[in-house]
Design a protein around this motif. Sequence first.
Motif, short mmCIF file in Angstrom:
data_model
loop_
_atom_site.label_atom_id
_atom_site.label_comp_id
_atom_site.label_asym_id
_atom_site.label_seq_id
_atom_site.Cartn_x
_atom_site.Cartn_y
_atom_site.Cartn_z
N LYS A 109 -6.32 3.72 -2.52
CA LYS A 109 -5.10 3.10 -2.00
C LYS A 109 -4.01 3.16 -3.08
O LYS A 109 -2.84 3.41 -2.78
CB LYS A 109 -5.37 1.65 -1.59
CG LYS A 109 -4.14 0.88 -1.13
CD LYS A 109 -3.61 1.39 0.20
CE LYS A 109 -2.50 0.51 0.70
NZ LYS A 109 -2.00 0.87 2.00
N GLY A 110 -4.39 2.96 -4.33
CA GLY A 110 -3.43 3.05 -5.44
C GLY A 110 -2.80 4.42 -5.53
O GLY A 110 -1.58 4.55 -5.72
N ALA A 111 -3.61 5.47 -5.38
CA ALA A 111 -3.09 6.83 -5.42
C ALA A 111 -2.13 7.08 -4.26
O ALA A 111 -1.08 7.72 -4.42
CB ALA A 111 -4.24 7.84 -5.40
N ARG A 112 -2.47 6.55 -3.10
CA ARG A 112 -1.60 6.69 -1.93
C ARG A 112 -0.27 5.96 -2.17
O ARG A 112 0.80 6.46 -1.81
CB ARG A 112 -2.30 6.14 -0.70
CG ARG A 112 -1.54 6.34 0.57
CD ARG A 112 -2.39 5.88 1.72
NE ARG A 112 -1.80 6.25 2.97
CZ ARG A 112 -1.93 5.56 4.07
NH1 ARG A 112 -2.66 4.47 4.08
NH2 ARG A 112 -1.37 5.95 5.18
N LEU A 113 -0.33 4.79 -2.76
CA LEU A 113 0.89 4.03 -3.06
C LEU A 113 1.78 4.79 -4.04
O LEU A 113 3.01 4.75 -3.93
CB LEU A 113 0.55 2.64 -3.59
CG LEU A 113 -0.01 1.68 -2.55
CD1 LEU A 113 -0.64 0.46 -3.24
CD2 LEU A 113 1.06 1.25 -1.57
#
Length: 118
Positions: free
Chosen positions: A72-76
């Motif tokens: 999710k962090g990478a997507r953000l």
Amino acid sequence: MRVKDGVGAYGEDIAARYLENQGMVLLARNWRCAEGEIDIVALDGDTVVVCEVKTRSGPGYGSGLEAVTWRKGARLRRLALAWLEANGRAGLPVRVDVVAVHRRSSRPPHVEHVRGAF
């Protein structure tokens, strides 16, 4: 509105007020593009802050902070770059924060804020 959506909106309202009280300027809420959604975009000095908000009504699903995975962090991070480009702010420093809002019966909510989580 589904209960889950109501809880999420409540948490985002609390998080937005919290971030403003920390001196940030809100730029956008619930910004969407083809890749996904950013809960809150704020300005902290000259840094654009993309903020993921997780709200919990009880301990059944663990901490809101635990719910934000590295994926999710990478997507953000990708969404942050898309927001910068779409809003004419490419090249500004950017940071991804996570705010967890824990609802508590008969007491004010508890807010946890991790700056630069990703």
